[in-house]
Enzyme design. Structure first.
Site, PDB file in Angstrom:
ATOM      1  N   ASP A 151       7.592 -32.826 -50.280  1.00 12.40           N
ATOM      2  CA  ASP A 151       7.394 -31.680 -51.167  1.00 12.40           C
ATOM      3  C   ASP A 151       8.663 -30.821 -51.120  1.00 12.40           C
ATOM      4  O   ASP A 151       8.612 -29.615 -50.888  1.00 12.40           O
ATOM      5  CB  ASP A 151       6.156 -30.869 -50.745  1.00 12.40           C
ATOM      6  CG  ASP A 151       5.876 -29.706 -51.690  1.00 12.40           C
ATOM      7  OD1 ASP A 151       6.483 -29.660 -52.782  1.00 12.40           O
ATOM      8  OD2 ASP A 151       5.073 -28.828 -51.329  1.00 12.40           O
ATOM      9  N   GLU A 154       5.352 -14.807 -51.497  1.00 10.18           N
ATOM     10  CA  GLU A 154       4.749 -15.460 -52.641  1.00 10.18           C
ATOM     11  C   GLU A 154       3.248 -15.234 -52.522  1.00 10.18           C
ATOM     12  O   GLU A 154       2.615 -15.764 -51.615  1.00 10.18           O
ATOM     13  CB  GLU A 154       5.059 -16.955 -52.616  1.00 10.18           C
ATOM     14  CG  GLU A 154       4.464 -17.683 -53.785  1.00 10.18           C
ATOM     15  CD  GLU A 154       4.276 -19.182 -53.545  1.00 10.18           C
ATOM     16  OE1 GLU A 154       4.390 -19.927 -54.514  1.00 10.18           O
ATOM     17  OE2 GLU A 154       3.991 -19.595 -52.406  1.00 10.18           O
ATOM     18  N   ASP A 199       6.118 -18.405 -47.852  1.00  6.39           N
ATOM     19  CA  ASP A 199       5.435 -19.312 -48.766  1.00  6.39           C
ATOM     20  C   ASP A 199       3.919 -19.112 -48.679  1.00  6.39           C
ATOM     21  O   ASP A 199       3.362 -18.951 -47.587  1.00  6.39           O
ATOM     22  CB  ASP A 199       5.793 -20.752 -48.335  1.00  6.39           C
ATOM     23  CG  ASP A 199       5.331 -21.796 -49.321  1.00  6.39           C
ATOM     24  OD1 ASP A 199       5.764 -21.725 -50.477  1.00  6.39           O
ATOM     25  OD2 ASP A 199       4.549 -22.686 -48.930  1.00  6.39           O
ATOM     26  N   ASP A 250       9.751 -23.734 -59.061  1.00  9.07           N
ATOM     27  CA  ASP A 250       8.468 -24.328 -59.449  1.00  9.07           C
ATOM     28  C   ASP A 250       8.295 -24.244 -60.964  1.00  9.07           C
ATOM     29  O   ASP A 250       9.135 -23.692 -61.668  1.00  9.07           O
ATOM     30  CB  ASP A 250       7.314 -23.583 -58.764  1.00  9.07           C
ATOM     31  CG  ASP A 250       7.272 -23.847 -57.261  1.00  9.07           C
ATOM     32  OD1 ASP A 250       7.677 -24.943 -56.835  1.00  9.07           O
ATOM     33  OD2 ASP A 250       6.822 -22.950 -56.516  1.00  9.07           O
TER      34      ASP A 250
HETATM   35  C1  NOJ Z   1       4.847 -22.830 -52.973  1.00  2.00           C
HETATM   36  C2  NOJ Z   1       6.216 -23.385 -53.181  1.00  2.00           C
HETATM   37  O1  NOJ Z   1       6.930 -22.558 -54.071  1.00  2.00           O
HETATM   38  C3  NOJ Z   1       6.033 -24.794 -53.721  1.00  2.00           C
HETATM   39  O2  NOJ Z   1       7.255 -25.353 -54.129  1.00  2.00           O
HETATM   40  C4  NOJ Z   1       5.359 -25.638 -52.660  1.00  2.00           C
HETATM   41  O3  NOJ Z   1       5.068 -26.916 -53.190  1.00  2.00           O
HETATM   42  C5  NOJ Z   1       4.054 -24.998 -52.179  1.00  2.00           C
HETATM   43  N1  NOJ Z   1       4.168 -23.580 -51.946  1.00  2.00           N
HETATM   44  C6  NOJ Z   1       3.571 -25.650 -50.891  1.00  2.00           C
HETATM   45  O4  NOJ Z   1       4.351 -25.219 -49.814  1.00  2.00           O
END
Ligand code: NOJ
Length: 548
Positions: free
Chosen positions: A60, A242, A200, A312
């Site tokens: 990820d 976030e 995050d 994202d």
């Molecule tokens: C939010 C991050 O911006 C995203 O890129 C990620 O896949 C998820 N959190 C999981 O950590």
């Protein structure tokens, strides 16, 4: 001017793996980034936000961490990282890093140990259930790529909870050892010299998950604990979170009911992001006015972080179905441009048809609205996306530095690059690259440099209040102002293609020597505020008064 550095910062977000490769292995690295610090300093960036830097299986893009106390060996060593902090500080640039502690990678030794035996010291670091939880098909963050939030682990013979992908088991925030470890991770990196963290998935970190209960209570107290810990270790460290939640939930992230800002310093303004995109799509200012009106008041020291693009998809889930439809129609009409049914996986330049006027307008708006602006790498030169890549990788292609092979990103064989460089066509590195734009004073990059310099002369934007000014104006023209002890600024933005006029006479008394400090074209100096013109997709930043 506020002594809180983050309220005057210009944050630049980048992925080390796709920024600059110094050793020719096809993957960006810390030394490569150090070599580009002068570029960033010249652009006016004052804070870097690095996407995850830790060792990771990379399923990820690094948000699946397998060791919180090191840097990914593909990026370099801890020594290189310390050097980066030193070199950045020499140029007045602070560095914050992603803190991804809602979950770990399933390859993390903690999880490997936890699943291996009920007696493992790490067993209770994760969230388990003996039976199949009834809510296991609810609350997925990546619909289409994820079909459950609880997965059965054959080794543990238990179900484990994962808010995100199944290779990202959630840590158990109820466990005091986990809480202590998170603090230790923060302390480690602060000690090395980072200026804070982009946290995050904060709403999920503080979720006190129980199997079968999708409405788990939230442990906001942990945010107060963490803030206190971080602040004791480094007084000027910042937490930037976030937390893409309903507006009424936001105040709890900034501080407790007592009204003091004792939790997160800065939150990304997701609502404003979606409303800005809607306003640009409809060429109508109403969504921005709504967002300015509806967002809660912040406690002292609380700050918004504004953004147009990040790493994202653009998340449109807080818009109504009708609003979302309008945005999709204008900016992501093809299915391959959309993601998870709620978002757009494109960069801004292609979304706006590579229209220079609209790009300037959009970024002028973002940078003049309340809060601290966050800019994603490559946006300053108008990079495009690669829709042939999977999911969010479309917008994670290597930085385009020059016309050299691989856009100057790396000397590796193209087949060895971490992701392909965009080549050919209007967004290919041959056309869109930093070197070319450096040599052109009318380029988008030169415009960004100028705009950011102007922002730095306008401390009212970051530190002051931001209000919509209700004056007679066509639907496409937004007037807003920023006020602080240092003075007052007025902003006029025309979201439509049609030139227009606004009547500012009601503000005349408030303005001493009104003059344009940034505009899309030369306008006659306002002298006094009455009826003023603004071109199609035009904008004017007008200083009304300076008091300090
Ligand atoms: C939010 C991050 O911006 C995203 O890129 C990620 O896949 C998820 N959190 C999981 O950590």
């Amino acid at each position: 001017m506020s002594d809180r550095w983050y309220s005057q910062a210009v944050v630049y977000c980048l992925d080390i793996d796709s920024f600059a490769d110094s050793d020719g292995d096809g993957c960006g690295d810390i030394r490569g980034l150090i070599g580009r610090l002068d570029y960033l300093a010249r652009l006016g960036v004052t804070c870097l936000w690095l996407n995850p830097i830790h060792p990771s299986p990379g399923k990820d893009d690094g948000y699946d961490v397998s060791d919180f106390y090191n840097v990914d060996p593909r990026f370099g060593t801890l020594g290189d990282f310390a050097e980066l902090l030193h070199q950045a500080a020499n140029r007045g640039i602070k560095v914050i890093i992603d803190l991804v502690v809602n979950h770990t990678s399933d390859q993390h030794p903690w999880f490997q140990s936890a699943r291996s035996s009920p007696d493992s010291p790490y067993r209770d670091w994760y969230v388990w259930s003996e039976t199949a939880p009834s809510d296991r098909n609810q609350g997925m963050v990546f619909p289409g790529e994820q079909d459950e939030t609880w997965t059965y682990d054959r080794t543990a013979k238990l179900w484990y909870y994962h808010r995100f992908y199944k290779f990202q088991p959630d840590l158990n925030i109820k466990n005091p050892e986990v809480r202590a470890e998170i603090k230790k991770i923060c302390a480690f990196w602060l000690q090395l010299g980072v200026s804070g963290f982009r946290m995050d998935a904060v709403p999920f970190i503080i979720e006190r998950t129980e199997p079968g209960d999708p409405t788990a209570p939230m442990d906001f107290g942990f945010l107060s604990e963490l803030r206190q810990h971080v602040q004791w270790r480094r007084g000027d460290a910042v937490l930037l979170a976030e937390a893409n939640v309903e507006p009424e939930m936001l105040p709890g992230y900034f501080g407790d009911d007592g009204g003091s800002g004792n939790r997160i310093h800065m939150l990304f303004d997701f609502m404003l992001n979606a409303k800005l995109v809607l306003a640009l799509a409809r060429q109508d200012t109403e969504p921005i006015i709504d967002a300015l009106r509806d967002t809660p008041k912040l406690p002292d020291g609380g700050q918004w972080a504004t953004f147009l693009r990040n790493h994202d998809e653009i998340d449109l889930s807080r818009l109504t179905a009708e609003q979302r439809k309008d945005v999709f129609e204008k900016f992501g009409p093809e299915e391959r441009m959309q993601l998870y049914g709620r978002g757009i996986r494109r960069r801004l330049a292609p979304m706006l048809g590579n229209d220079r006027k609209r790009l300037e307008l959009a970024y002028s708006l973002q940078f003049s609205l309340r809060g601290t602006p966050v800019l994603r790498y490559g946006e300053e030169i108008g990079m495009g996306d690669d829709l042939s890549l999977d999911g969010r990788n479309a917008i994670r292609t290597p930085m385009q530095w020059s016309q050299l092979p691989n856009g100057g990103f790396s000397s590796a064989d193209p087949k060895d690059l971490v992701r392909p460089v965009i080549s050919g066509g209007e967004f290919g590195f041959e056309q869109v690259n930093a070197t070319r734009q450096r040599h052109d004073s009318s380029s988008l990059l030169s415009w960004f440099e100028r705009m950011i310099r102007t922002l730095k002369e306008s401390p009212e934007i970051g530190s002051g209040s931001c209000t919509h000014v209700d004056v007679p104006a066509p639907r496409g023209i937004l007037v807003h102002r920023a006020d602080a002890a240092t003075g007052a600024m007025l902003f006029v933005h025309n979201l439509s293609a049609k030139a227009g006029e606004v009547d500012l006479s009601s503000l005349a008394e408030d303005a001493e020597f009104p003059n344009d400090v940034l505009a899309d074209q030369d306008y006659p100096d306002p002298d006094k505020l009455d009826s003023i013109k603004v071109g199609g997709y035009g904008y004017r930043w007008i200083r009304m008064r300076r008091t300090a």
